[in-house]
Every structure is written in C-alpha cells, then in structure tokens.
Design a protein around this motif. Sequence first.
Motif, short mmCIF file in Angstrom:
data_model
loop_
_atom_site.label_atom_id
_atom_site.label_comp_id
_atom_site.label_asym_id
_atom_site.label_seq_id
_atom_site.Cartn_x
_atom_site.Cartn_y
_atom_site.Cartn_z
N LYS A 30 -52.79 -7.61 -17.27
CA LYS A 30 -54.06 -6.92 -17.05
C LYS A 30 -54.18 -5.82 -18.10
N THR B 157 -56.22 -3.09 -19.77
CA THR B 157 -57.36 -2.21 -19.50
C THR B 157 -57.52 -1.19 -20.61
N LEU C 223 -57.43 1.85 -20.19
CA LEU C 223 -56.46 2.89 -19.90
C LEU C 223 -55.14 2.63 -20.62
N THR D 2 -50.26 -1.42 -14.28
CA THR D 2 -50.63 -2.28 -13.16
C THR D 2 -49.68 -2.07 -11.99
N THR E 240 -50.17 1.63 -10.45
CA THR E 240 -51.37 1.84 -9.64
C THR E 240 -51.32 1.04 -8.34
N ASN F 273 -58.11 8.95 -15.19
CA ASN F 273 -59.14 7.99 -15.58
C ASN F 273 -60.35 8.16 -14.67
N GLY G 130 -63.28 7.50 -15.53
CA GLY G 130 -64.24 6.45 -15.86
C GLY G 130 -64.34 5.36 -14.83
N VAL G 131 -63.27 5.11 -14.06
CA VAL G 131 -63.31 4.06 -13.05
C VAL G 131 -64.30 4.39 -11.95
N PHE G 132 -64.70 5.67 -11.83
CA PHE G 132 -65.67 6.08 -10.82
C PHE G 132 -67.08 6.20 -11.42
N ALA H 246 -66.09 6.98 -18.53
CA ALA H 246 -66.63 5.63 -18.46
C ALA H 246 -67.08 5.14 -19.84
#
Length: 444
Positions: free
Chosen positions: A269, A271, A273, A340, A343, A365, A367-369, A390
């Motif tokens: 995964k 990302t 991040l 991964t 989290t 992070n 940006g995930v919100f 974001a």
Amino acid sequence: MPEYKQFPLSDTAEGLTEADILAWRVQVGDTVTVNQIVVEIETAKAAVELPIPWAGVITELHVEPGQTVEVGTAILTMDVDPGGTAAPAAAPAEAAEEEMKPLVGYGSKAVATKRRARKGSAVATPAPVAAPVVTPAPAAAAAPVAPPRGGYVPLAKPPVRKLAKDLGVDLHSLTGTADGGVISRADVERAANGSAPAVPVAATPDAGYDPATRERRVPIKGVRKATAAAMVQSAYTAPHVTEFLTIDVTPMMELREKLKKSREFAGTKLTPLAFAAKAVCLAARRTPDINAVWDEAAQEIVYKEYVHLGIAAATPRGLVVPKIRDADAKSLKELASALTELTNTAREGKTTPAAMLNGTFTITNVGVFGVDTGTPIINPGESAILAVGAIRDTPWVVDGQVRVRKVMQLSLSFDHRVIDGQQGSEFLADVGALLADPAVAISY
C-alpha cells in the motif's frame, strides 16, 4: 493454611502513575495459573492486559471496571496455597501489607509502593511477571470486556459478577437498578429467570448524560488525559514557530502510480504519506538540527544519529503517536509497509507502550480528513513536527501556462530554542523539493 497475596497495579510503561480498570478477566473463586491474564487496564498510552505471577484462587477484587487506580494500589487478593481449605477467606491485614510490593511491567522500572520503607530496612525484590500483552478494546474474551470509551460500562460488585457468570447472564445486557446504575443481585436473578427483558447496550444511555441540561460529561482519563498534559507541556515549554509551503506534487503522484504497477511494489500500500516519510528522512541528513532535542535538565542539545519517526494516528481511544524505528535506514517500500502495519495496529488498539516512546520527529497527516494544513504542536521530547495536507486538483502556473495540477500544503512547527528560522526553512524547502520532484533524491 491459606497464604494470601495482593496483586498491585504495576507501571506498564515508563513513569506511569495511574491506569483505568477496563475489565476483569477473572472472578472471585476462580483458580488461576502463573502468568494468566487477570485484568485489562487502560494506561495513558494503550490498553494493556496484566498477567499474574502466582497460581491460586481469587478471593477478592478490590476495584470496579471504570475506576482509576494509582500505580502500586492492590487490585486483587488471592490465596496462593488453597489446598486443604474449605473456602477462601478475607486476607489478614498483615499479609496485605507484606504483599503490597510493586511488580515489574513492560519496559518499566520497579515502582514505589505507597508505604515508605523504614530507614535501614531491606528493600524487597519485585516479583517477576511476564510482559503485558496489549490488545484492542473491546477484545474477545471469556469474561465481559468493556466497550470503547464513551460506551456503556456495566457496574457490579464482584459477588454479583460471579453470580452472573454462574447463571450465564451477560452484564452488558442489563440496566442496573441500584444507586448510580449499579447492577444488583436482584437484577441478575430477574434476567436469569426471564422476568425482565435484557436491555441492549446500544439502547443504554451513555454514562454522565443529564436529560435536563442535554449535556454529557465524560471523565478525562487514559490516552485523552495524557495527550492533553503532553500538549500543554509542549505549548508552554517550547517556543513554537510554524512555517508553510504549497507545492505541486504531480510528479510524485505520477511516480506513485508507476511504482504501484511494478513487481517490486506488488501488494504494498503505497501512499503519499510514505513519500513524505522518505522525504523527511532524507532532508534530516542535511539539517541535523531538525532531529535534535533540547535537554533542559542537562542544558544540552542532543543530536540523534537516527530517525525514530512518529506517525500521529487517530484511534477510538484518542491520538497516539507510534514510531517507526530507524526510519532513515528504510527504503520507500519498507516505509510503506511499516506505515500500513503501524496504522492498522494503532486503530485496533494494539500499539504497545514501548512503540510510542523515544521518537525524534513526527508527521501528522491531516490530509486524510480533507484538511489543507494546520499548526501542529510538537511532541514532548522532539523539536519538530510536519503536517501533510490534502492533495487537491488546483490551477497552477507551469512554464507560463495555467494548468490543473496536484497540489498540497505542508506546515512545519519547530522549537526555536533548537532550530533557527534558517534551518527550519531549509528543511521544509528540502522536503517540498523531494515531494515536488522525487528525482531530486538522487542528489541527496
């Protein structure tokens, strides 16, 4: 003859002073073995299951689920020599005092008991105990386990809990009729006889709710309490400076899509991040001040030759910041895999206390919100924190032409005692350059 021992709450991390009792895994009258899990607690860092270092019969549970207990307080009494006794009795006061000795928890030093030792007296050696096992809350277990923070916690005295266990009644399905919502023996018996319908947990009002004011009060405990204390300490100790940078990360996003299709990153995964984590580790090499820390007691600045990268993670228990150890020695793929695992573990509530200690730099992070940026507060023991915003499609000037590009914002808060404006600006510019064009990493 019976021989009684009292089991004190131990320090499960470094310097903890209290914990909340989440759920008992044993009841009065249960026979337990050495290192059997007997209680689940919530510390300021995580949910922890405590094993007991003795075998015997539980004679008394001293605290109820939901209570906050100081380290060193006796939480249960047991008979470690039950052979030949008809039934366990209450432990004598003398045995209680003698056995009020601290246990050694995960990664901790022996903790002091409430009773001061007399001058010249020998100090008893702490009893060995297996390291606590950190688990999510709630976790599957034979005994009832408390639901997540803010949910219903069944309150009942130990004899009532034992009766419920004997009769096969789930305390989570009952509404207590005694003062304070405590579940009584009569409540359990009615449920066992089928004379009173069980009340689903979801239908039970949250504790602390006042219909008259339409307000709900929740005690400040565990992770939330520790986080608040740490943030206040940091805000009033370290002089914060925050800088902002907006960057075009279209090349990074294009490289991400290319790598995701490659054989090397199959099943990984990957990302944005992960790219930010790699950029931080590379940029820290050029600005070592960012990875240093102010030691007030020693009046020294401590430079770290490693990066233990903290990743702020929102969990049902509150904000936790587990670390990726030696992140600077990991490849992009290794960082992606570590993120991964980190989290997922945090969201499941399985992060160990040791995994949240001794960080050197943190990324949050936001940006995930869907948030563009912020002014993050530095974690105590560190000197800087990076907020990653974001990624949005935004009009951007490229070679004199306005085009739609992938754009994100970064914000860096740093301790001005350790990091001057020049060093902070250079570090943020380096991180931005690496995210705007990952090929720049070749020059690092």
